[in-house]
Design a protein around this motif. Structure first.
Motif, mmCIF file in Angstrom:
data_model
loop_
_atom_site.group_PDB
_atom_site.id
_atom_site.type_symbol
_atom_site.label_atom_id
_atom_site.label_comp_id
_atom_site.label_asym_id
_atom_site.label_seq_id
_atom_site.Cartn_x
_atom_site.Cartn_y
_atom_site.Cartn_z
ATOM 1 N N SER A 1 4.532 -1.067 1.378
ATOM 2 C CA SER A 1 4.682 -0.972 2.795
ATOM 3 C C SER A 1 3.377 -2.302 2.485
ATOM 4 N N THR A 2 3.097 -2.650 4.660
ATOM 5 C CA THR A 2 1.940 -2.998 4.482
ATOM 6 C C THR A 2 0.540 -2.360 4.805
ATOM 7 N N SER A 3 1.057 -1.254 5.060
ATOM 8 C CA SER A 3 -0.267 -0.181 5.850
ATOM 9 C C SER A 3 -0.362 1.290 5.651
ATOM 10 N N GLU A 4 -1.116 1.951 5.860
ATOM 11 C CA GLU A 4 -0.840 3.142 6.236
ATOM 12 C C GLU A 4 -1.598 4.183 6.668
ATOM 13 N N VAL A 5 -1.763 4.892 7.257
ATOM 14 C CA VAL A 5 -3.140 5.367 8.296
ATOM 15 C C VAL A 5 -2.939 6.960 7.863
ATOM 16 N N ILE A 6 -4.209 7.155 7.442
ATOM 17 C CA ILE A 6 -5.041 8.233 7.323
ATOM 18 C C ILE A 6 -6.351 8.570 8.338
ATOM 19 N N PRO A 7 -5.825 10.143 8.470
ATOM 20 C CA PRO A 7 -6.662 11.148 9.273
ATOM 21 C C PRO A 7 -7.834 10.998 9.059
ATOM 22 N N ILE A 8 -9.323 11.324 9.750
ATOM 23 C CA ILE A 8 -10.907 11.419 9.061
ATOM 24 C C ILE A 8 -11.148 12.317 10.106
ATOM 25 N N ILE A 9 -11.184 13.467 8.769
ATOM 26 C CA ILE A 9 -11.537 15.589 9.718
ATOM 27 C C ILE A 9 -12.426 15.085 9.475
ATOM 28 N N ASP A 10 -13.791 15.928 10.383
ATOM 29 C CA ASP A 10 -14.975 15.969 9.646
ATOM 30 C C ASP A 10 -16.080 14.902 8.326
ATOM 31 N N GLY A 11 -15.082 13.049 8.337
ATOM 32 C CA GLY A 11 -16.176 12.570 8.060
ATOM 33 C C GLY A 11 -15.344 11.952 6.459
ATOM 34 N N ARG A 12 -14.522 12.838 6.366
ATOM 35 C CA ARG A 12 -13.478 13.030 5.084
ATOM 36 C C ARG A 12 -12.160 12.049 6.032
ATOM 37 N N LEU A 13 -11.771 11.471 4.202
ATOM 38 C CA LEU A 13 -10.036 11.556 4.455
ATOM 39 C C LEU A 13 -9.699 12.601 4.738
ATOM 40 N N ALA A 14 -8.790 13.058 5.047
ATOM 41 C CA ALA A 14 -8.083 13.803 5.017
ATOM 42 C C ALA A 14 -6.400 13.960 3.801
ATOM 43 N N LEU B 1 0.821 -1.428 -0.319
ATOM 44 C CA LEU B 1 0.109 -0.412 0.210
ATOM 45 C C LEU B 1 0.939 1.149 -0.546
ATOM 46 N N ALA B 2 0.664 2.535 -0.928
ATOM 47 C CA ALA B 2 1.274 3.563 -0.624
ATOM 48 C C ALA B 2 0.421 4.561 -0.970
ATOM 49 N N ILE B 3 1.026 5.900 -0.239
ATOM 50 C CA ILE B 3 0.226 6.941 -0.865
ATOM 51 C C ILE B 3 0.511 7.867 -1.679
ATOM 52 N N ASN B 4 -0.648 8.481 -3.082
ATOM 53 C CA ASN B 4 0.753 8.479 -4.115
ATOM 54 C C ASN B 4 -0.705 9.284 -5.119
#
Length: 154
Positions: free
Chosen positions: A114-127, A50-53
């Protein structure tokens, strides 16, 4: 603190492929009451990552070429020397199913990502930023893959 989880399923295609999981993740968050918190996305396989890109087709091709050069299928070139992957000596490994692929290259690609990602949730949306997406990297397809999604917060 409320916690909700689900399993995302992805039927993948052959070779190195990228799949944008962002819409599925956001849809699950929308189905919960969690407005502030975080989303944990976890790949449950040793030949995926997994990656954020950016989810852009020409970049996906660049990523495919990069990973293939990093860990080419079949054997690894180290300078002038060639090395056959030991993991691919299937006849020397115990309890190997008959359909087991030679996939050492995919394992090596996976450990560089990577095998994982942690993404903040703000106001019900992925940040996520403007061009960011949560991408699943298939490194040894085609397969049926599962990704654990766990959201927590309030």
């Amino acid at each position: 603190m409320p916690i909700a989880h689900t399993i995302l399923e992805v039927e993948t295609q052959p070779g190195i492929q990228l799949y944008n999981l962002t819409p599925q993740i956001q849809a699950f968050i929308d189905s919960t009451a969690i407005a502030q918190g975080q989303a944990l996305v976890f790949s449950r396989h040793t030949t995926t990552a997994l990656a954020i890109n950016e989810d852009e087709p020409r970049l996906a091709k660049d990523i495919q070429v990069y990973l293939q050069k990093l860990a080419p299928e079949g054997e690894l070139a180290i300078g002038e020397q060639r090395h056959r992957y030991w993991h691919n000596d299937l006849h020397l490994r115990p309890n190997i199913p008959p359909d087991e692929p030679e996939n050492a290259h995919a394992h090596l690609m996976a450990i560089t990502l990577s095998t994982s990602e942690v993404i903040p949730i703000i106001d019900g949306r992925l940040a996520l930023g403007t061009y960011q997406s949560v991408l699943l990297f298939e490194l040894d397809g085609p397969r049926k893959r599962t990704v654990l999604l766990q959201v927590s917060g309030e």
